[in-house]
Design a protein around this motif. Structure first.
Motif, mmCIF file in Angstrom:
data_model
loop_
_atom_site.group_PDB
_atom_site.id
_atom_site.type_symbol
_atom_site.label_atom_id
_atom_site.label_comp_id
_atom_site.label_asym_id
_atom_site.label_seq_id
_atom_site.Cartn_x
_atom_site.Cartn_y
_atom_site.Cartn_z
ATOM 1 N N ALA A 152 6.284 -5.561 8.191
ATOM 2 C CA ALA A 152 7.072 -4.877 9.220
ATOM 3 C C ALA A 152 6.341 -4.884 10.558
ATOM 4 C CB ALA A 152 7.374 -3.448 8.776
ATOM 5 N N LEU A 153 5.038 -4.663 10.533
ATOM 6 C CA LEU A 153 4.265 -4.657 11.774
ATOM 7 C C LEU A 153 4.277 -6.030 12.441
ATOM 8 C CD1 LEU A 153 1.196 -2.556 10.586
ATOM 9 C CD2 LEU A 153 2.956 -1.819 12.198
ATOM 10 N N ALA A 154 4.165 -7.077 11.644
ATOM 11 C CA ALA A 154 4.196 -8.427 12.200
ATOM 12 C C ALA A 154 5.567 -8.736 12.788
ATOM 13 C CB ALA A 154 3.832 -9.443 11.118
ATOM 14 N N ALA A 155 6.640 -8.339 12.083
ATOM 15 C CA ALA A 155 8.002 -8.590 12.575
ATOM 16 C C ALA A 155 8.261 -7.850 13.875
ATOM 17 C CB ALA A 155 9.014 -8.199 11.508
ATOM 18 N N ALA A 156 7.693 -6.641 13.991
ATOM 19 C CA ALA A 156 7.918 -5.841 15.196
ATOM 20 C C ALA A 156 7.338 -6.506 16.435
ATOM 21 C CB ALA A 156 7.310 -4.449 15.009
ATOM 22 N N GLN A 157 6.347 -7.383 16.240
ATOM 23 C CA GLN A 157 5.757 -8.070 17.392
ATOM 24 C C GLN A 157 6.075 -9.570 17.366
ATOM 25 O OE1 GLN A 157 2.079 -6.801 19.006
ATOM 26 N NE2 GLN A 157 1.721 -5.208 17.475
ATOM 27 N N ASN A 158 7.113 -9.925 16.547
ATOM 28 C CA ASN A 158 7.549 -11.319 16.439
ATOM 29 C C ASN A 158 6.396 -12.254 16.083
ATOM 30 O OD1 ASN A 158 10.296 -10.744 17.226
ATOM 31 N ND2 ASN A 158 9.556 -10.550 19.349
ATOM 32 N N THR B 153 0.854 -1.183 0.000
ATOM 33 C CA THR B 153 0.000 0.000 0.000
ATOM 34 C C THR B 153 0.892 1.235 0.000
ATOM 35 O OG1 THR B 153 -0.175 0.323 2.408
ATOM 36 C CG2 THR B 153 -1.610 -1.344 1.402
ATOM 37 N N GLN B 154 0.313 2.406 0.231
ATOM 38 C CA GLN B 154 1.090 3.647 0.241
ATOM 39 C C GLN B 154 1.458 4.095 1.656
ATOM 40 O OE1 GLN B 154 -1.593 6.054 -2.225
ATOM 41 N NE2 GLN B 154 -0.165 5.858 -3.928
ATOM 42 N N ARG B 155 1.244 3.238 2.633
ATOM 43 C CA ARG B 155 1.720 3.540 3.985
ATOM 44 C C ARG B 155 3.250 3.495 3.988
ATOM 45 N NH1 ARG B 155 -1.272 0.555 8.900
ATOM 46 N NH2 ARG B 155 -0.716 2.491 9.945
ATOM 47 N N PRO B 156 3.882 4.167 4.932
ATOM 48 C CA PRO B 156 5.329 3.981 5.095
ATOM 49 C C PRO B 156 5.639 2.494 5.254
ATOM 50 C CG PRO B 156 4.568 5.814 6.443
ATOM 51 C CD PRO B 156 3.338 5.152 5.890
ATOM 52 N N LEU B 157 6.764 2.066 4.725
ATOM 53 C CA LEU B 157 7.068 0.643 4.684
ATOM 54 C C LEU B 157 7.081 0.014 6.074
ATOM 55 C CD1 LEU B 157 7.672 -1.549 2.641
ATOM 56 C CD2 LEU B 157 10.119 -1.079 2.923
ATOM 57 N N ASN B 158 7.526 0.774 7.083
ATOM 58 C CA ASN B 158 7.569 0.206 8.430
ATOM 59 C C ASN B 158 6.189 0.149 9.087
ATOM 60 O OD1 ASN B 158 7.221 2.952 8.884
ATOM 61 N ND2 ASN B 158 8.603 3.004 10.660
ATOM 62 N N SER C 12 -1.180 -0.027 15.523
ATOM 63 C CA SER C 12 -1.933 1.074 14.928
ATOM 64 C C SER C 12 -1.268 2.436 15.058
ATOM 65 C CB SER C 12 -3.333 1.154 15.570
ATOM 66 O OG SER C 12 -4.035 -0.055 15.401
ATOM 67 N N LEU C 13 -0.312 2.585 15.983
ATOM 68 C CA LEU C 13 0.297 3.889 16.207
ATOM 69 C C LEU C 13 1.721 3.929 15.663
ATOM 70 C CD1 LEU C 13 -0.927 4.506 19.878
ATOM 71 C CD2 LEU C 13 -2.047 5.164 17.726
ATOM 72 N N THR C 14 2.185 5.109 15.324
ATOM 73 C CA THR C 14 3.527 5.276 14.756
ATOM 74 C C THR C 14 4.581 5.022 15.822
ATOM 75 O OG1 THR C 14 2.673 6.920 13.214
ATOM 76 C CG2 THR C 14 5.058 6.859 13.546
ATOM 77 N N PRO C 15 5.514 4.103 15.562
ATOM 78 C CA PRO C 15 6.497 3.743 16.587
ATOM 79 C C PRO C 15 7.622 4.778 16.691
ATOM 80 C CG PRO C 15 6.915 2.511 14.588
ATOM 81 C CD PRO C 15 5.677 3.319 14.329
ATOM 82 N N SER C 16 8.401 4.614 17.728
ATOM 83 C CA SER C 16 9.550 5.475 17.954
ATOM 84 C C SER C 16 10.515 4.726 18.858
ATOM 85 C CB SER C 16 9.088 6.797 18.580
ATOM 86 O OG SER C 16 10.050 7.359 19.407
ATOM 87 N N THR C 17 11.777 5.149 18.836
ATOM 88 C CA THR C 17 12.761 4.521 19.720
ATOM 89 C C THR C 17 12.591 4.965 21.172
ATOM 90 O OG1 THR C 17 14.321 6.296 19.199
ATOM 91 C CG2 THR C 17 14.451 4.284 17.877
#
Length: 817
Positions: A283-289, A273-278, A409-414
């Motif tokens: 990417a979302l699935a990988a972020a939560q293993n 889609t046109q969302r940011p790749l992350n 659902s929310l934009t992540p950050s470090t």
């Protein structure tokens, strides 16, 4: 269109649609003309609210006898499309069921109670107002008539695409009974029984019962259970009082219960889609293993973590009075029906707790009253009538965010203090919806058949209809502590200010749409009997689908305010043209019918989706213009007492002629919106970070859910044999169907294209007087196919779906007396 008509007519032998698939038990002859030929098959229908043969009716009609339904395993409306290729039925659960004819009928997508269906479903003259209320198993059915094209004159405002007229077996004054038992793989067990007979010289009764259970076809590794099972029970009772040949009263009652663990989906694919790749699915699935059990949908694995339920209770009572008055017959049909729906779904289509709860139970009551007077004479036949309808639907919805929602659902950050890294940011956030709908309708209708000559008949019809709809919708949002939140600058008394993240997912909302409208429907048919068994006809129909209201909540504007302009939806205006030819030859052992049609609709009621968790799941909007056109051909042959065959086919070209403000497909969604007032740029589909159009012009694209080509066929051969001292017939039957590719999204997407498929079924058995024993295999070649696809909310690119049944097999025993 003319060129296509001539081309397909020249090769019609390869593109047939049956008017009466395997109608083995011919009805009693109607009139001296049909009685002259004992070899010819006569099928009696009530398509024009009176008994006549199917070949006499100047409209496109498919008739499927009850024995054919049972023999081919098509035990409900969803399965019936395998025998009538111009019929399309798609379902993700009973409530979200679309029944379309020639690509038209129900707006494709999630169902709203605020609109009407375009294919009317009638059982013994009683209208079922919700498609979900007609998803019952066929119970003691005599025959099903599929009427193609607008039927507004006699069947009402809800039949802009056609009607399905189901007739059950009626009480008899001769004692009779039948029983059927089926077992098969997937732990299939199905039992049916019916008994009928006299209680006195003037009273007869009939009772029928059916039960079906089958293991699911999708394995949930989370619950360690097979889901999408079948668990159905139905019962019908009828009482006939007939003191003389001129008067009768039939009282009917039925109850059907479906209680399966259903209806789950499996992973099908991921599209960019046109969302940011992350912020896209991988990417979302990988972020939560998170790893899906399988990326091959035909492994039939899922890991849904929310409760699933498709509890469905349907029933009602009716009284039908027939009284021969003077030269005609007065008929009164009084009915009350209910529908109780208790669903639970996994709204995020994953094994993560993003949406932890999603359920919208609802309860419907409907009352209807129809009066008709039928008159028949040598020169003129007519039907006049009155129809009244009252309905109320109440719904109580709950949707709740889970522990994985914030990170998804929310934009992540470090920053560890970022809201996306704190599950409590959204966990427990709950939207509770209360809504009701009231609908009232009244109509005056009539249809005249003037027999100008023995060959020429002119048939005008008209209906005037009044509709009033009012609704109420309220969404209350609470946080994990149970506090009611507000998303306005100044919180309302008794509420607290919601956070930006909370209000970006669920916003409180209240609306009370209401509207009313008068509409006038008419049609004009001219038919000419070219020869004794050749009927040509032409029809023009001006029809409508009444106004709609958005009952499940309203969409949001770009600034997150509620768009109240979307409260109501304009009625559809339909112009329909049809020509047809009905023929029988070879001593009426062969039937060949040909139809060409075109339907133009203004203000087509389309279902669109907001695409985000925080907006409504689906709402109605008007597409400016839609067109459906095509050709259907029907062929059946009864070559001898030993061999019968049919072949069906339909070509349907259904398009959005003009839909300039449609929602964009997934590949053009998810990014920052393009500047307001500028021409939409469609040049970067699936490019992460690209700007997304505010809406898309999908004019010229195909309507969703419609296959351009659809075919079905069947044949049966038998030989006389004696088995265990029983005389009978050994027989072998085959039937199959094919549908070309179609798109499964309201705005066609490259990710929701469903490939065409062909299914083949076999059966073989032995039957004699009072019994039938046969074995069967369905989907003989174990074809992998998709029944429907769903775009997951949030524009992450996840596409989930439901796969069709694998190869199934079993045996059936039927006895009658």
């Amino acid at each position: 269109m003319i060129a296509r008509f001539l081309l397909l007519a020249s090769v019609a032998s390869a593109s047939f649609i049956t008017p009466g698939a395997f109608a083995q038990d011919a009805a009693q002859p109607v009139g001296d003309d049909t009685a002259q030929n004992v070899r010819g098959e006569v099928i009696v229908v009530t398509a024009r609210r009176r008994q006549e043969t199917a070949q006499e009716v100047p409209l496109a009609i498919s008739v499927v006898k009850g024995d054919s339904i049972e023999a081919t395993g098509n035990f409900n409306i969803v399965k019936l499309q395998q025998l009538a290729p111009t019929l399309q039925v798609y379902t993700t659960n009973p409530r979200n069921t679309s029944v379309n004819i020639r690509g038209l009928g129900v707006p494709f997508g999630l169902t709203s109670d605020g609109f009407e269906q375009g294919v009317g479903i009638y059982v013994d003259d009683v209208y079922n107002s919700r498609v979900a209320a007609a998803t019952f198993d066929f119970l003691d059915v005599s025959q099903v008539e599929v009427l193609r094209g607008p039927q507004g004159t006699l069947y009402g405002k809800n039949t802009t695409a056609g009607a399905i007229n189901i007739t059950t077996n009626q009480p008899t004054f001769d004692f009779e009974g039948r029983a059927e038992l089926t077992v098969g793989n997937l732990n299939l067990k199905q039992a049916k029984a019916a008994v009928s007979g006299p209680l006195s010289e003037t009273v007869a009764a009939r009772i029928a019962i059916a039960a079906t259970s089958r293991r699911g076809t999708l394995y949930n590794v989370t619950s360690q259970r097979w889901i999408n099972e079948q668990d159905n029970l139905g019962i019908r009772g009828q009482l006939l009082f007939r003191p003389n040949e001129d008067f009768s009263i039939t009282l009917s009652g039925d109850y059907s219960k479906q209680d399966p663990e259903c209806c789950g989906t499996t992973f099908v694919r991921v599209g960019r889609t046109q969302r940011p790749l992350n912020r896209q699915y991988d990417a979302l699935a990988a972020a939560q293993n998170y790893v899906v059990p399988s990326r091959n949908p035909y492994d039939r694995l899922t890991d849904l973590d929310s409760n699933l339920n498709a509890g469905n209770k349907i029933g009602g009572v009716s009284a039908k009075v027939k009284w021969d008055v003077g030269p005609g017959t007065l008929t009164s049909v009084t009915a009350w029906r209910f529908w109780d729906w208790k669903p639970e779904n996994d709204r995020d289509f994953t094994g993560l707790s993003i949406v932890s709860k999603s359920q919208n139970p609802s309860q419907q009551d409907q009352y209807s009253q129809e009066f008709r007077y039928n008159y028949e004479s040598q020169d003129v036949d007519f039907v006049v009538g009155l129809f009244g309808f009252k309905q109320r639907i109440d719904t109580q919805g709950t949707e709740q965010q889970g522990s994985a929602a914030a990170k998804w659902s929310l934009t992540p950050s470090t920053d560890p203090n970022n809201a996306a890294n704190k599950p409590a940011t959204l966990a427990g956030l709950t939207a509770s919806n209360t809504q009701w709908l009231k609908a009232d309708s009244a109509a005056l209708f009539g249809q005249l058949s003037w027999k100008v000559t023995d060959a020429l008949t002119i048939q005008p019809g008209a209906r005037i209809n009044y509709d009033k709809k009012s609704g109420f919708y309220q969404r209350v949002v609470t946080n994990a502590q149970g506090q009611t939140i507000s998303c306005t600058a100044t919180p309302a008394p008794g509420t607290i200010a919601g956070t930006t993240q909370q209000c970006g997912v669920y916003q409180p909302q209240i609306s009370a749409p209401s509207d009313s409208a008068w509409n006038f429907t008419y049609d004009f048919n001219v038919n000419y009997k070219v020869a004794r068994d050749i009927l040509a006809y032409a029809t023009y129909a001006k029809s409508f689908k009444t106004l709609g209201i958005n009952q499940n909540g309203l969409p949001l504007n770009a600034d997150n305010t509620v768009n109240y302009d979307a409260s109501t939806v304009k009625p559809e205006a339909v112009n329909h043209y049809e020509i047809g030819l009905k023929t029988q030859f070879w001593d009426r052992r062969a039937t060949f019918n040909l139809t060409a049609f075109r339907t133009d609709i203004k203000n087509f009621q389309a279902t669109v989706n907001g695409g985000q968790f925080g907006t409504v799941r689906g709402y109605l909007a008007n597409a400016e213009k839609v067109r459906s056109q095509g050709i259907e051909a029907d062929f059946k042959i009864v070559a001898s007492d030993r061999f019968t065959a049919y072949a069906n086919g339909a070509y349907t070209d259904a398009k959005y002629k003009k839909f300039t403000n449609a929602p964009c497909p997934p590949e053009l969604s998810g990014g920052t919106l393009q500047p307001s007032g500028q021409a939409a740029d469609y040049s970067q589909p699936g490019v992460p970070g690209a700007l997304s159009p505010r809406q898309c012009d999908i004019s010229g694209q195909n309507l969703p859910g419609v296959s351009k080509w659809a075919f079905s066929y069947g044949a049966e051969y038998n030989i006389p044999v004696t088995l265990l001292a029983k005389d009978g017939q050994a027989y072998l039957g085959v039937d199959g169907n094919y549908r070309s590719r179609w798109n499964n999204n309201a705005s066609p997407s490259i990710y929701t294209e469903v490939k065409g498929y062909a299914l083949t079924n076999l059966r073989a058995g032995f039957r004699g007087e009072g019994f039938d024993i046969f074995g069967w295999v369905r989907n003989v070649f174990d074809v992998n196919y998709i029944e429907n696809l769903q775009v997951a909310p949030g524009n992450t690119g996840l596409i989930a779906g439901q796969v069709g049944d694998p190869q199934t097999w079993g045996g059936t025993i039927k006895v009658s007396f």
